[in-house]
Design a protein around this motif. Sequence first.
Motif, mmCIF file in Angstrom:
data_model
loop_
_atom_site.group_PDB
_atom_site.id
_atom_site.type_symbol
_atom_site.label_atom_id
_atom_site.label_comp_id
_atom_site.label_asym_id
_atom_site.label_seq_id
_atom_site.Cartn_x
_atom_site.Cartn_y
_atom_site.Cartn_z
ATOM 1 N N PHE A 47 3.110 0.507 -8.912
ATOM 2 C CA PHE A 47 2.333 -0.059 -9.598
ATOM 3 C C PHE A 47 1.401 1.400 -9.766
ATOM 4 O O PHE A 47 1.308 2.348 -9.776
ATOM 5 N N GLN A 48 0.564 0.800 -11.084
ATOM 6 C CA GLN A 48 -0.146 2.173 -11.820
ATOM 7 C C GLN A 48 -1.554 2.192 -10.884
ATOM 8 O O GLN A 48 -2.176 3.133 -11.245
ATOM 9 N N ASN A 78 -0.325 10.304 -9.406
ATOM 10 C CA ASN A 78 -1.335 8.954 -9.163
ATOM 11 C C ASN A 78 -0.795 7.190 -9.488
ATOM 12 O O ASN A 78 -0.996 6.966 -9.914
ATOM 13 N N THR A 79 0.130 7.033 -8.933
ATOM 14 C CA THR A 79 1.051 6.071 -9.263
ATOM 15 C C THR A 79 0.542 5.089 -7.634
ATOM 16 O O THR A 79 0.356 6.253 -6.667
ATOM 17 N N VAL A 80 0.412 4.278 -7.655
ATOM 18 C CA VAL A 80 0.748 3.381 -6.063
ATOM 19 C C VAL A 80 1.877 3.226 -5.809
ATOM 20 O O VAL A 80 2.263 1.795 -6.097
ATOM 21 N N GLN A 81 2.601 3.600 -4.039
ATOM 22 C CA GLN A 81 3.019 2.763 -4.064
ATOM 23 C C GLN A 81 3.060 1.451 -2.606
ATOM 24 O O GLN A 81 2.004 1.753 -2.236
ATOM 25 N N ILE A 82 3.410 0.494 -2.748
ATOM 26 C CA ILE A 82 3.235 -0.380 -1.767
ATOM 27 C C ILE A 82 4.049 -0.846 -1.260
ATOM 28 O O ILE A 82 5.629 -1.018 -1.431
ATOM 29 N N ASN A 83 3.888 -0.841 0.013
ATOM 30 C CA ASN A 83 5.389 -1.420 1.229
ATOM 31 C C ASN A 83 4.900 -2.873 1.209
ATOM 32 O O ASN A 83 4.231 -3.012 1.755
ATOM 33 N N PHE A 84 5.783 -4.038 1.188
ATOM 34 C CA PHE A 84 5.528 -5.363 1.737
ATOM 35 C C PHE A 84 6.944 -6.116 1.888
ATOM 36 O O PHE A 84 8.088 -5.170 1.838
ATOM 37 N N PRO A 133 10.827 -3.143 -9.292
ATOM 38 C CA PRO A 133 10.120 -2.428 -9.802
ATOM 39 C C PRO A 133 9.051 -4.073 -10.471
ATOM 40 O O PRO A 133 9.236 -4.936 -10.421
ATOM 41 N N SER A 134 7.641 -3.642 -11.031
ATOM 42 C CA SER A 134 6.657 -3.719 -11.144
ATOM 43 C C SER A 134 6.291 -4.434 -12.774
ATOM 44 O O SER A 134 6.721 -3.397 -14.000
ATOM 45 N N THR A 135 5.251 -4.835 -12.878
ATOM 46 C CA THR A 135 5.580 -5.138 -14.497
ATOM 47 C C THR A 135 4.556 -4.139 -15.161
ATOM 48 O O THR A 135 3.922 -3.563 -16.291
ATOM 49 N N ASP A 136 3.747 -3.414 -14.631
ATOM 50 C CA ASP A 136 2.871 -2.290 -14.968
ATOM 51 C C ASP A 136 3.762 -1.043 -15.403
ATOM 52 O O ASP A 136 3.399 0.041 -15.933
ATOM 53 N N PHE A 137 4.539 -0.939 -14.950
ATOM 54 C CA PHE A 137 5.832 -0.311 -15.814
ATOM 55 C C PHE A 137 7.168 -0.709 -16.474
ATOM 56 O O PHE A 137 7.499 -1.721 -16.594
#
Lengths: 341, 259
Positions: A47-48, A78-84, A133-137
């Motif tokens: 995510f951004q 400076n982007t955010v990575q999430i593990n889910f 991917p997320s819709t932030d990108f």
Amino acid sequence: MKFRIRYAEQIVGLFTLLAILSLAAILIFMGINQRWFAKDYSFVSQFQSGSGLNRGMAIKLKGFTIGAVDKIELLEDNTVQINFHIFDTYYNRVLPNSVLQLATSPIGIGGSNLVFYPGIGQGPPLEEGAFIPSTDFAEGRRRLESGLVKTDEKEDAVSSVVNRIGPILDSTYKTINSLNSAITRIDNTLSGTQPGPLLDVLLQTQQVMAQLHETLENTSGITANLEKTSAQLSDTQGLVQHLLDPKGSVAKLLDDDEELYTHIQSIIAELESSAAELSSFAGYVNEQQPSITAILQEGRTALQESQDVMQGLQNNPLLRRGITEEYTSPSTFRGMRDGGY
Amino acid sequence: MLLQRLGRQSINSSHDMLYGAGFFYQSLVASLQFMRRRQVGRGVITMQLLFTGVEALSVIALISLSLGAVIIIQGVNILPQFGQGVLIYKILITVITRELGPLLCAFVVIARSGTAIATELGHMVVSHQIEAYISTGVNPIRYLVAPRFIGVTLSVILLNLYFNVFGLVGSFILTQFFQPISAFEYFHNLLLYLRTPDIISSLLKSLIFGLIISHTATYNGLKVQQSSTEVPQMVIRSVVQGFTLCIIADAIITMIYYI
């Protein structure tokens, strides 16, 4: 002996046992509810920004919780990575082209939702650890816009707005930023604080405009004359005919052995003598004007007196009612003699 | 003069604290040995659990039921207006399980049993029963303090578990009379938001509060010298120390939880 004291050990035993059983029951139900012993499938997304994201946040699909966020970290860029993770019961929905979207309420209440859109892809589910991917990108937005994912078609209006307003706001924000940057550059260039070809061009244009202004002032006089001439030339029965007709006055005037010229000259001379006579007559009249005025005034007085006589005769007591008293009113006419003499 | 008095007080306080720490260490060792050796004082533990735990259950149940019901009713009415209906479960867990549960149990035990233990031991000192134990070769810490130490600590832990059960389950049943909510939804969400660290934090607090209460009660009770007029003074001191240390410990554990 009191019942409590007599059965103290039993009561305390029951008291302890019930408490331990309650704790055990809570832990068992917690384990079942929180899927302690179930297999989960881990994935990664980006995510951004990390705002709105938090550990343990539920991942929703059509309102159902299908997974949760395990880890959030800020990357070097400076982007955010999430593990889910996704629950094993929903693992078959994690198809190629799947997308994650962080839907945040635009009015600030109601929190955020991490929405999972399963992809309309063929083949088996994505492997564990795959990137979604997320819709932030751009990639996530492309998949969403090109219909590669199954979106919530029957969701309520508010949720729909909330889910869609995020990317729109992002795009608007980026556009505004770009516009702001562009305007700042133009402003700097125009104010001369930023050197560039545009400033030179503008300075040259200013000089050219000043020269052009002078040229236009000169041209305007010429244009007026041309306009007048053009209007005369446009009349075919007028100047053109006179100019072009070989028997016309122009031609005759130009080729009659100065006959017309002489004639015109004699007329002018006669007119000149007439004008001189008229001028002397006018001078004479002007000199005689007081005398004429006095004669006219005397005539007028005589007429007035005769009128009185006639009225006296008419009103005579012997004849009729005598003469009416006369009220003299000042004459509105004031001759040169009245004032001067 | 002032400096001299201040210095004397500081030395006395330090001496008192060191003595208290030593007493706590002795009590802890004696308690651990007591569990292993199954000494004759087992009946004392049973009676201590009965008086401190079982008899305090009604008070604990009343408090937790009321508190839980108030939180549920308020939360169900207010929080959904802001779209934060699920926060009610977090609030319940935070208030009942993590914060007020252990603390209120500790307060009840201090008020009921801490005072009773301090008074009993104080009177035993005044009536020279302690001296008699020592003269017959019985260690008063092992025989008198350890069972109370264990009994009070276990009671606080068990009462805290009951407080949670009554606060989370009983209050739901009570709420059904006023504002029915779906049982499945309630327990599903409650168990979803209840985390293992919450339970561990709650039990840890109970354990520490139990140790604090039993220590302050036995220490101040045995600190009585010779006069019966000292007994109420020591009882009051044990209550004040118990409250203060429990709140400080609660704050420290809560801070550690969020680190």
